[in-house]
Design a protein around this motif. Structure first.
Motif, PDB file in Angstrom:
ATOM      1  N   ASP A  35      -1.368   6.613   1.615  1.00 24.52           N
ATOM      2  CA  ASP A  35      -2.757   7.083   1.543  1.00 24.52           C
ATOM      3  C   ASP A  35      -3.749   5.933   1.445  1.00 24.52           C
ATOM      4  O   ASP A  35      -4.957   6.154   1.291  1.00 24.52           O
ATOM      5  CB  ASP A  35      -2.952   8.052   0.377  1.00 24.52           C
TER       6      ASP A  35
ATOM      7  N   THR B 287      -3.765   3.546  -0.921  1.00 18.83           N
ATOM      8  CA  THR B 287      -3.904   3.011  -2.273  1.00 18.83           C
ATOM      9  C   THR B 287      -3.157   1.679  -2.393  1.00 18.83           C
ATOM     10  O   THR B 287      -1.995   1.566  -1.997  1.00 18.83           O
ATOM     11  CB  THR B 287      -3.339   3.995  -3.310  1.00 18.83           C
TER      12      THR B 287
ATOM     13  N   VAL C 182      -1.075  -0.794  -4.325  1.00 17.25           N
ATOM     14  CA  VAL C 182      -0.194  -0.756  -5.495  1.00 17.25           C
ATOM     15  C   VAL C 182       0.265  -2.149  -5.919  1.00 17.25           C
ATOM     16  O   VAL C 182       0.813  -2.323  -7.012  1.00 17.25           O
ATOM     17  CB  VAL C 182       1.032   0.145  -5.237  1.00 17.25           C
TER      18      VAL C 182
ATOM     19  N   LEU D   2       0.828  -1.195   0.000  1.00 19.93           N
ATOM     20  CA  LEU D   2       0.000   0.000   0.000  1.00 19.93           C
ATOM     21  C   LEU D   2       0.865   1.249   0.000  1.00 19.93           C
ATOM     22  O   LEU D   2       1.978   1.247   0.520  1.00 19.93           O
ATOM     23  CB  LEU D   2      -0.906   0.044   1.239  1.00 19.93           C
ATOM     24  N   ASP D   3       0.326   2.317  -0.558  1.00 24.92           N
ATOM     25  CA  ASP D   3       0.883   3.648  -0.346  1.00 24.92           C
ATOM     26  C   ASP D   3       0.382   4.181   0.989  1.00 24.92           C
ATOM     27  O   ASP D   3      -0.627   3.698   1.520  1.00 24.92           O
ATOM     28  CB  ASP D   3       0.452   4.590  -1.470  1.00 24.92           C
TER      29      ASP D   3
END
Length: 363
Positions: free
Chosen positions: A83, A85, A87, A80-81
């Protein structure tokens, strides 16, 4: 070989060694500082690899027992990023070579495979000294001791046996992790449970901050919150005040998705600080008669998912060398150490080349 083997430390590597020696009829005694197998929690999940850890369990004749404790679905991997998201998202389709097990369950498998009395609990080592001729004296903190002609240090990062072979000591890597737990995550922390998914989740390092999370049994999320800071930074955080420490650590992740920062702020346990230490890369020593090391005592590194696997393989390979080497104990130890040095160096080099950081899996 019939020379009795004295092992210091009942971690995975020491127990794997004892098991392989037992299968070959070699007398062995394991001395452990903890008073009992249940004296403390044994840590979280381990991914046991088909190219090292599983080879050790196969040599120990414990593959059926290993498969019985595998947590299905936990090989799923998500990146995850900050934020939130996604990935990268790789499901567990059952074909991977790195099944996850609980460290405590694997340790119990190894313990159950040994004759009663093999492990001598409550034997904390106070001092080890060389007597000459390959013999060593081990003194215990509670009094008493023993003399052995074949000593193995399987006693981890702060090994009492290691100084017999090298003056090298672990050094702080520059990063520490703070451990947290969220229990009954699916019902009590649903947003975080959804973000983590069914297995392990990594938010890679960004500005010296990272989070690694495992989904353990019982719907528990076990997080390792990584911060790259000097030890003095952590010394200024009062970890005896759980609320204050949690708030201080959480501030470092301002702006991250709330379902990720909840791994810090909503922890069901006080934050537990674990500084990460490592021995020098490529550590070697000259052969010293009657003594050797395995696992973290020999090649402690920052967490990279290989430590437990290497310890298991060290133990199994040392056991086989001692049991079957045609040219005697010292030749067996020399052959084992050369292979162990090479294995540790190749693992460190491949990890560095891949550009990974600490996180997935435990040592």
């Amino acid at each position: 070989m019939r020379t009795p083997v004295t092992v210091i430390g009942a971690g995975l590597g020491g127990l794997a060694l004892a098991r392989v020696l037992h299968l070959h009829g070699v007398p062995v005694a394991v001395y452990e500082a903890e008073p009992s197998p249940s004296a403390r929690p044994q840590g979280g999940l381990l991914d046991i690899h088909d190219y090292n850890g599983q080879l050790a369990l196969e040599a120990a004749g414990l593959m059926d027992e290993f498969h019985a404790i595998v947590l299905e679905g936990r090989q799923a991997m998500r990146v995850l990023d900050p934020d939130g998201t996604v990935v990268f998202d790789q499901p567990d389709d059952g074909t991977g070579g790195r099944p996850e097990v609980e460290r405590g369950a694997l340790r119990q498998v190894l313990l159950d495979s040994l004759p009663a009395g093999t492990v001598r609990w409550g034997h904390k080592v106070r001092e080890v000294r060389a007597l000459g001729g390959g013999r060593h004296e081990v003194a215990f903190a509670h009094g008493g001791g023993l003399v052995t002609s074949l000593l193995v240090g399987a006693d981890g990062a702060w090994s009492r046996v290691r100084p017999l072979l090298t003056p090298a000591e672990p050094r702080y890597t520059g990063t520490s992790v703070v451990e947290t737990y969220l229990f009954e995550a699916g019902t009590r922390h649903p947003a975080t449970a959804k973000a983590v998914g069914g297995g392990s989740t990594v938010v890679p390092e960004r500005d010296g901050r990272a989070i690694f999370t495992h989904r353990e049994s019982g719907d528990t999320l076990h997080a390792y919150v990584g911060l790259t800071e000097p030890q003095e930074w952590f010394a200024a955080v009062d970890f005896t005040d759980a609320a204050a420490a949690t708030a201080r650590i959480a501030r470092e992740f301002a702006g991250w998705a709330p379902e990720l920062t909840a791994l810090i702020t909503d922890s069901d346990t006080p934050p537990l600080l674990r500084p990460l230490h490592a021995l020098p890369d490529g550590l070697r020593w000259d052969r010293v008669p009657g003594v050797t090391l395995l696992g973290d005592a020999a090649h402690l590194a920052a967490p990279n998912g290989e430590g437990a696997n290497l310890a298991l393989l060290d133990g199994a390979e040392l056991g086989r060398a001692l049991a079957t080497h045609p040219n005697g104990v010292e030749a067996a130890l020399a052959a084992y150490e050369e292979a162990m040095f090479r294995r540790g160096h190749e693992t460190a080099a491949s990890w560095d080349t891949a550009g990974h950081g600490p996180g997935h899996g435990e040592r």
